[in-house]
Scaffold this active site. Structure first.
Site, PDB file in Angstrom:
ATOM      1  N   GLY A   1      -9.667   0.407   9.686  1.00 19.49           N
ATOM      2  CA  GLY A   1      -8.516  -0.498   9.885  1.00 19.49           C
ATOM      3  C   GLY A   1      -7.647  -0.692   8.651  1.00 19.49           C
TER       4      GLY A   1
ATOM      5  N   THR B   1     -15.362  -0.625   6.363  1.00 15.28           N
ATOM      6  CA  THR B   1     -14.923  -0.781   7.755  1.00 15.28           C
ATOM      7  C   THR B   1     -13.593  -0.056   7.957  1.00 15.28           C
ATOM      8  OG1 THR B   1     -13.950  -2.876   7.048  1.00 15.28           O
ATOM      9  CG2 THR B   1     -16.026  -3.031   8.220  1.00 15.28           C
TER      10      THR B   1
ATOM     11  N   THR C   1      -5.884  -1.691   4.997  1.00 14.51           N
ATOM     12  CA  THR C   1      -5.405  -2.966   4.456  1.00 14.51           C
ATOM     13  C   THR C   1      -5.073  -3.916   5.598  1.00 14.51           C
ATOM     14  OG1 THR C   1      -4.389  -1.750   2.631  1.00 14.51           O
ATOM     15  CG2 THR C   1      -3.603  -3.993   2.998  1.00 14.51           C
TER      16      THR C   1
ATOM     17  N   HIS D   1      16.129 -18.238  31.368  1.00 13.66           N
ATOM     18  CA  HIS D   1      16.405 -19.581  30.841  1.00 13.66           C
ATOM     19  C   HIS D   1      15.242 -20.504  31.200  1.00 13.66           C
ATOM     20  CE1 HIS D   1      18.551 -23.241  29.819  1.00 13.66           C
ATOM     21  NE2 HIS D   1      18.134 -23.745  30.969  1.00 13.66           N
TER      22      HIS D   1
ATOM     23  N   VAL E   1       7.469 -11.355   0.896  1.00 15.05           N
ATOM     24  CA  VAL E   1       6.763 -11.632   2.150  1.00 15.05           C
ATOM     25  C   VAL E   1       5.384 -12.238   1.904  1.00 15.05           C
ATOM     26  CG1 VAL E   1       6.245 -10.642   4.400  1.00 15.05           C
ATOM     27  CG2 VAL E   1       7.816  -9.479   2.901  1.00 15.05           C
TER      28      VAL E   1
ATOM     29  N   GLY F   1       4.630  -7.202  -5.195  1.00 14.31           N
ATOM     30  CA  GLY F   1       4.821  -5.913  -4.535  1.00 14.31           C
ATOM     31  C   GLY F   1       3.531  -5.117  -4.465  1.00 14.31           C
TER      32      GLY F   1
ATOM     33  N   ARG G   1     -13.524   2.523   2.462  1.00 20.95           N
ATOM     34  CA  ARG G   1     -13.884   1.138   2.752  1.00 20.95           C
ATOM     35  C   ARG G   1     -15.073   1.116   3.713  1.00 20.95           C
ATOM     36  NH1 ARG G   1      -9.894  -3.090   2.380  1.00 20.95           N
ATOM     37  NH2 ARG G   1      -8.209  -1.637   2.125  1.00 20.95           N
TER      38      ARG G   1
HETATM   39  P1  FAD Z   1      -3.635   1.112   4.499  1.00 16.56           P
HETATM   40  O1  FAD Z   1      -3.680   0.132   5.591  1.00 16.56           O
HETATM   41  O2  FAD Z   1      -3.544   0.622   3.111  1.00 16.56           O
HETATM   42  O3  FAD Z   1      -4.926   2.012   4.674  1.00 16.56           O
HETATM   43  C1  FAD Z   1      -5.252   3.027   3.791  1.00 16.56           C
HETATM   44  C2  FAD Z   1      -6.757   3.225   3.788  1.00 16.56           C
HETATM   45  O4  FAD Z   1      -7.048   4.390   3.057  1.00 16.56           O
HETATM   46  C3  FAD Z   1      -7.512   2.092   3.110  1.00 16.56           C
HETATM   47  O5  FAD Z   1      -8.461   1.549   3.993  1.00 16.56           O
HETATM   48  C4  FAD Z   1      -8.172   2.742   1.900  1.00 16.56           C
HETATM   49  O6  FAD Z   1      -9.482   2.251   1.677  1.00 16.56           O
HETATM   50  C5  FAD Z   1      -8.240   4.193   2.325  1.00 16.56           C
HETATM   51  N1  FAD Z   1      -8.225   5.139   1.202  1.00 16.56           N
HETATM   52  C6  FAD Z   1      -7.351   5.160   0.157  1.00 16.56           C
HETATM   53  N2  FAD Z   1      -7.615   6.212  -0.647  1.00 16.56           N
HETATM   54  C7  FAD Z   1      -8.672   6.854  -0.086  1.00 16.56           C
HETATM   55  C8  FAD Z   1      -9.398   8.020  -0.442  1.00 16.56           C
HETATM   56  N3  FAD Z   1      -9.064   8.768  -1.495  1.00 16.56           N
HETATM   57  N4  FAD Z   1     -10.443   8.376   0.348  1.00 16.56           N
HETATM   58  C9  FAD Z   1     -10.788   7.653   1.436  1.00 16.56           C
HETATM   59  N5  FAD Z   1     -10.111   6.566   1.827  1.00 16.56           N
HETATM   60  C10 FAD Z   1      -9.065   6.175   1.080  1.00 16.56           C
HETATM   61  N6  FAD Z   1       2.504  -5.206   7.532  1.00 16.56           N
HETATM   62  C11 FAD Z   1       3.053  -5.544   8.724  1.00 16.56           C
HETATM   63  O7  FAD Z   1       3.691  -4.713   9.359  1.00 16.56           O
HETATM   64  N7  FAD Z   1       2.891  -6.812   9.240  1.00 16.56           N
HETATM   65  C12 FAD Z   1       2.210  -7.767   8.581  1.00 16.56           C
HETATM   66  O8  FAD Z   1       2.085  -8.889   9.080  1.00 16.56           O
HETATM   67  C13 FAD Z   1       1.644  -7.447   7.323  1.00 16.56           C
HETATM   68  N8  FAD Z   1       0.946  -8.373   6.634  1.00 16.56           N
HETATM   69  C14 FAD Z   1       0.376  -8.025   5.442  1.00 16.56           C
HETATM   70  C15 FAD Z   1      -0.311  -9.003   4.736  1.00 16.56           C
HETATM   71  C16 FAD Z   1      -0.896  -8.681   3.525  1.00 16.56           C
HETATM   72  C17 FAD Z   1      -1.646  -9.748   2.785  1.00 16.56           C
HETATM   73  C18 FAD Z   1      -0.804  -7.355   3.023  1.00 16.56           C
HETATM   74  C19 FAD Z   1      -1.464  -6.995   1.723  1.00 16.56           C
HETATM   75  C20 FAD Z   1      -0.118  -6.386   3.711  1.00 16.56           C
HETATM   76  C21 FAD Z   1       0.490  -6.707   4.920  1.00 16.56           C
HETATM   77  N9  FAD Z   1       1.228  -5.770   5.643  1.00 16.56           N
HETATM   78  C22 FAD Z   1       1.810  -6.118   6.832  1.00 16.56           C
HETATM   79  C23 FAD Z   1       1.391  -4.391   5.165  1.00 16.56           C
HETATM   80  C24 FAD Z   1       0.409  -3.454   5.907  1.00 16.56           C
HETATM   81  O9  FAD Z   1      -0.901  -3.908   5.706  1.00 16.56           O
HETATM   82  C25 FAD Z   1       0.564  -2.031   5.408  1.00 16.56           C
HETATM   83  O10 FAD Z   1       1.907  -1.626   5.511  1.00 16.56           O
HETATM   84  C26 FAD Z   1      -0.297  -1.078   6.226  1.00 16.56           C
HETATM   85  O11 FAD Z   1      -1.649  -1.434   6.178  1.00 16.56           O
HETATM   86  C27 FAD Z   1      -0.130   0.356   5.730  1.00 16.56           C
HETATM   87  O12 FAD Z   1      -0.933   1.197   6.485  1.00 16.56           O
HETATM   88  P2  FAD Z   1      -1.498   2.567   5.879  1.00 16.56           P
HETATM   89  O13 FAD Z   1      -2.301   3.182   6.976  1.00 16.56           O
HETATM   90  O14 FAD Z   1      -0.406   3.341   5.292  1.00 16.56           O
HETATM   91  O15 FAD Z   1      -2.428   2.141   4.667  1.00 16.56           O
HETATM   92  P1  NAD Z   2       7.807  -7.963  -1.938  1.00 23.31           P
HETATM   93  O1  NAD Z   2       8.457  -6.773  -2.482  1.00 23.31           O
HETATM   94  O2  NAD Z   2       8.090  -8.379  -0.550  1.00 23.31           O
HETATM   95  O3  NAD Z   2       8.150  -9.241  -2.862  1.00 23.31           O
HETATM   96  C1  NAD Z   2       7.876  -9.252  -4.212  1.00 23.31           C
HETATM   97  C2  NAD Z   2       8.776 -10.280  -4.871  1.00 23.31           C
HETATM   98  O4  NAD Z   2       8.343 -10.444  -6.193  1.00 23.31           O
HETATM   99  C3  NAD Z   2      10.241  -9.875  -4.911  1.00 23.31           C
HETATM  100  O5  NAD Z   2      11.036 -10.932  -4.441  1.00 23.31           O
HETATM  101  C4  NAD Z   2      10.490  -9.584  -6.385  1.00 23.31           C
HETATM  102  O6  NAD Z   2      11.807  -9.871  -6.787  1.00 23.31           O
HETATM  103  C5  NAD Z   2       9.497 -10.521  -7.028  1.00 23.31           C
HETATM  104  N1  NAD Z   2       9.060 -10.131  -8.362  1.00 23.31           N
HETATM  105  C6  NAD Z   2       8.800  -8.899  -8.842  1.00 23.31           C
HETATM  106  N2  NAD Z   2       8.381  -8.971 -10.111  1.00 23.31           N
HETATM  107  C7  NAD Z   2       8.371 -10.276 -10.457  1.00 23.31           C
HETATM  108  C8  NAD Z   2       8.027 -10.995 -11.624  1.00 23.31           C
HETATM  109  N3  NAD Z   2       7.577 -10.377 -12.704  1.00 23.31           N
HETATM  110  N4  NAD Z   2       8.147 -12.341 -11.623  1.00 23.31           N
HETATM  111  C9  NAD Z   2       8.591 -12.999 -10.510  1.00 23.31           C
HETATM  112  N5  NAD Z   2       8.926 -12.358  -9.378  1.00 23.31           N
HETATM  113  C10 NAD Z   2       8.806 -11.030  -9.340  1.00 23.31           C
HETATM  114  O7  NAD Z   2       6.246  -7.713  -2.175  1.00 23.31           O
HETATM  115  P2  NAD Z   2       4.978  -8.507  -1.619  1.00 23.31           P
HETATM  116  O8  NAD Z   2       5.361  -9.831  -1.106  1.00 23.31           O
HETATM  117  O9  NAD Z   2       3.944  -8.396  -2.668  1.00 23.31           O
HETATM  118  O10 NAD Z   2       4.562  -7.609  -0.395  1.00 23.31           O
HETATM  119  C11 NAD Z   2       4.199  -6.228  -0.588  1.00 23.31           C
HETATM  120  C12 NAD Z   2       4.426  -5.410   0.644  1.00 23.31           C
HETATM  121  O11 NAD Z   2       3.552  -5.817   1.684  1.00 23.31           O
HETATM  122  C13 NAD Z   2       5.840  -5.578   1.142  1.00 23.31           C
HETATM  123  O12 NAD Z   2       6.469  -4.328   1.035  1.00 23.31           O
HETATM  124  C14 NAD Z   2       5.725  -5.962   2.570  1.00 23.31           C
HETATM  125  O13 NAD Z   2       6.452  -5.087   3.388  1.00 23.31           O
HETATM  126  C15 NAD Z   2       4.240  -5.845   2.921  1.00 23.31           C
HETATM  127  N6  NAD Z   2       3.881  -7.066   3.680  1.00 23.31           N
HETATM  128  C16 NAD Z   2       4.467  -7.254   4.894  1.00 23.31           C
HETATM  129  C17 NAD Z   2       4.202  -8.412   5.597  1.00 23.31           C
HETATM  130  C18 NAD Z   2       4.863  -8.608   6.909  1.00 23.31           C
HETATM  131  O14 NAD Z   2       5.371  -7.644   7.461  1.00 23.31           O
HETATM  132  N7  NAD Z   2       4.876  -9.815   7.452  1.00 23.31           N
HETATM  133  C19 NAD Z   2       3.365  -9.371   5.071  1.00 23.31           C
HETATM  134  C20 NAD Z   2       2.810  -9.160   3.824  1.00 23.31           C
HETATM  135  C21 NAD Z   2       3.070  -7.984   3.142  1.00 23.31           C
END
Ligand code: FAD
Ligand code: NAD
Length: 470
Positions: free
Chosen positions: A41, A39, A43, A449, A183, A272, A37
């Site tokens: 940090g 930048t 996802t 409290h 979520v 998911g 990517r």
């Molecule tokens: P990532 O953050 O996915 O980072 C992996 C990095 O590796 C990426 O930047 C990618 O570009 C890089 N990469 C991949 N393959 C290669 C390669 N071959 N060479 C070089 N670079 C590579 N989690 C929470 O705990 N709280 C939240 O509020 C929350 N909100 C979320 C909201 C959304 C919309 C989404 C999508 C996710 C959210 N998550 C949240 C989940 C959280 O973002 C992930 O669990 C977390 O980022 C995982 O960290 P990671 O380091 O394993 O991977």
């Molecule tokens: P999720 O697994 O939380 O929810 C996916 C939902 O889609 C489930 O309820 C599942 O039953 C439903 N589903 C699956 N296939 C379907 C279909 N064909 N039709 C209708 N419903 C269907 O996945 P997500 O919301 O995409 O989040 C992905 C990951 O990102 C999660 O594992 C979560 O931990 C992480 N995340 C975390 C936060 C947070 O911590 N606040 C925020 C966002 C994402």
């Protein structure tokens, strides 16, 4: 040091990878981190946790002004949405935090290798045009959106989007269909519902928020309905056609049955995420992934290949940033010859809607299962937020706190909360559980409290049947 360019190469600079790189450098190792990517940090900082919270926070204020919550406290105002500005503050947050990681890399002398990394052998990795060798390699490549066959995402067109597209919609959709009541679906659905969209959540299962406690899931459905979302449970999406700025979805009952269509001007696919393990050259080092595409490790985060480790979303376990971070620290410590441990039984999970939904440890269903379904083996204390003085004063009556303890030892097995500060409150429960607390330990800890946290104390008191305020 002559043998390799680096002691450690981390692949991926998300919360797992960048934290592992920094900790390894703090421990005196020579470290590089490869990131494809633009930048740092991952996802989390770029398109996940941070930008979603920026939009949730801002939309919360808009909604409070619009839905009368502020007027209830004597603040009368008619809000006007400036969506561009709302997006600007989201981008500012992302920019500031990703640059912050760049600064931390420089400070800790972690070399950032820009480009896609592919294994040549266990100690040699091609990053873009460069070849980097390292004694140990930590895979922290994270995850990406799981596609839904028949529903093609095109974030540029802004009609059928994934979470990245849903964060940056240029205008508020009139009607948004969220596929998946997990979520992401509920956080994103909340943002656009607050900003004025009609939101319909289509969920395959009979409850929202898989993995959370049963009571919490039931209450979630009531709360989101009250907030104006339509919930179509036990329903699956079987196809989607896009005509100009409209999408037409075909839906069917999950168990099969009559098909219907649903038109929307925005569709979010949030069913998911799946691990990023393709295109990494794992075949070149003889490392196989499991059926879910994840890399299996032992308790120390070692893979089956000597010198190759893996952490975060690309390994089994909840896909959460704090889980990835803790694994990053522990893994780096293990690489450096120390003892790094993560207690995977105590990883809190939070949904940052309003109210927030949070939990740690076992659900009531899991606790019962642990004791073979014998209800006498567990005790449950529940306290409604309606009876908490601070929540009541703040006009935040929704939710409860629930403490699940083992009957014989009184040891806390799980804590579940729904309230406006549940995400912050759950840290206390996690820490108590980490120290092996009983419900009595929490009940006899003095809580300030008036705070929402008193509800946790009261729920712990309720385990012994003696809460004060209900
Ligand atoms: P990532 O953050 O996915 O980072 C992996 C990095 O590796 C990426 O930047 C990618 O570009 C890089 N990469 C991949 N393959 C290669 C390669 N071959 N060479 C070089 N670079 C590579 N989690 C929470 O705990 N709280 C939240 O509020 C929350 N909100 C979320 C909201 C959304 C919309 C989404 C999508 C996710 C959210 N998550 C949240 C989940 C959280 O973002 C992930 O669990 C977390 O980022 C995982 O960290 P990671 O380091 O394993 O991977
Ligand atoms: P999720 O697994 O939380 O929810 C996916 C939902 O889609 C489930 O309820 C599942 O039953 C439903 N589903 C699956 N296939 C379907 C279909 N064909 N039709 C209708 N419903 C269907 O996945 P997500 O919301 O995409 O989040 C992905 C990951 O990102 C999660 O594992 C979560 O931990 C992480 N995340 C975390 C936060 C947070 O911590 N606040 C925020 C966002 C994402």
């Amino acid at each position: 040091m002559a043998e390799y360019d680096y002691d450690v190469l981390v692949i991926g600079a998300g919360p797992g990878g960048y934290v592992a790189a920094i900790r390894a450098a703090q421990l005196g190792l020579k470290v590089a981190c490869a990131e494809s990517r633009e930048t740092l940090g991952g996802t989390c900082l770029n398109v996940g946790c941070i930008p979603s919270k920026a939009m949730l926070h801002a939309s919360e204020f808009f909604d409070a002004a619009k839905n009368g919550a502020m007027a209830e406290m004597g603040i009368e105002t008619t809000p006007k949405l400036n969506l561009d500005k709302m997006h600007d503050q989201r981008l500012d947050a992302v920019d500031g935090l990703t640059k912050g990681i760049e600064f931390l890399f420089k400070k800790n002398k972690v070399d950032w290798k820009k480009g896609h990394a592919t294994f040549q052998d266990a100690h040699t990795v091609k990053v873009g045009d460069e070849t980097v060798t390292a004694k140990d390699v930590i895979i922290a490549t994270g995850s990406s959106v799981t596609p839904l066959p028949g529903v093609e995402v095109d974030n540029d067109k802004q009609v059928v989007v994934d979470s990245t597209g849903a964060l940056q919609l240029a205008k508020v959709p009139q009607k948004m269909v969220v596929i998946g009541g997990g979520v992401i679906g509920l956080e994103m659905g909340s943002i656009w519902n607050r900003l004025g969209a009609e939101v319909i959540v289509v969920e395959f299962l009979d409850q929202l928020l898989p993995g959370m406690d049963g009571d919490v899931r039931k209450e979630a459905a009531k709360i989101f309905k009250k907030q104006g979302m339509e919930l179509r449970m036990k329903t699956k999406v079987t196809g989607c056609t896009v005509k100009g700025k409209k999408a037409v979805l075909t839906l069917e009952p999950a168990a099969g049955g009559e098909e219907e269509t649903l038109e929307a001007d925005c569709v979010l696919v949030s069913i998911g995420r799946r691990p990023n393990t393709e295109g990494l050259g794992l075949e070149n080092i003889g490392l196989e992934v499991n059926q879910r595409g994840q890399i299996e490790t032992d308790h120390d985060f070692r893979t089956k290949v000597d010198g190759v480790w893996a952490i975060g979303d690309c390994v089994p376990g909840p896909m959460l940033a704090h889980k990835a971070e803790d694994e990053g620290i522990a893994c780096a410590e293990n690489v450096a010859g120390q003892t790094g441990i993560v207690n995977h039984d105590i990883i809190p999970g939070v949904v940052y809607t309003l109210p927030e939904f949070a939990g740690v440890g076992l659900t009531q269903e899991e606790a019962l299962e642990k004791f073979g379904g014998d209800k006498a083996k567990i005790k449950v204390g529940k306290f409604p937020m309606m009876a908490n003085s601070r929540a009541k004063t703040n006009h935040e009556p929704d939710g409860f706190v629930k403490v699940i303890a083992e009957a014989e030892s009184d040891r806390v097995l799980g804590v579940w909360c729904i309230n406006n500060v549940a995400g912050t409150m759950i840290a206390q429960a996690a820490q108590a559980m980490e120290f092996g607390a009983t419900s009595e330990d929490i009940a006899y800890t003095c809580h300030a409290h008036p705070t929402h946290s008193e509800a946790l104390k009261e729920a712990a008191m309720a385990v012994q049947g003696k809460p004060i305020h209900v």
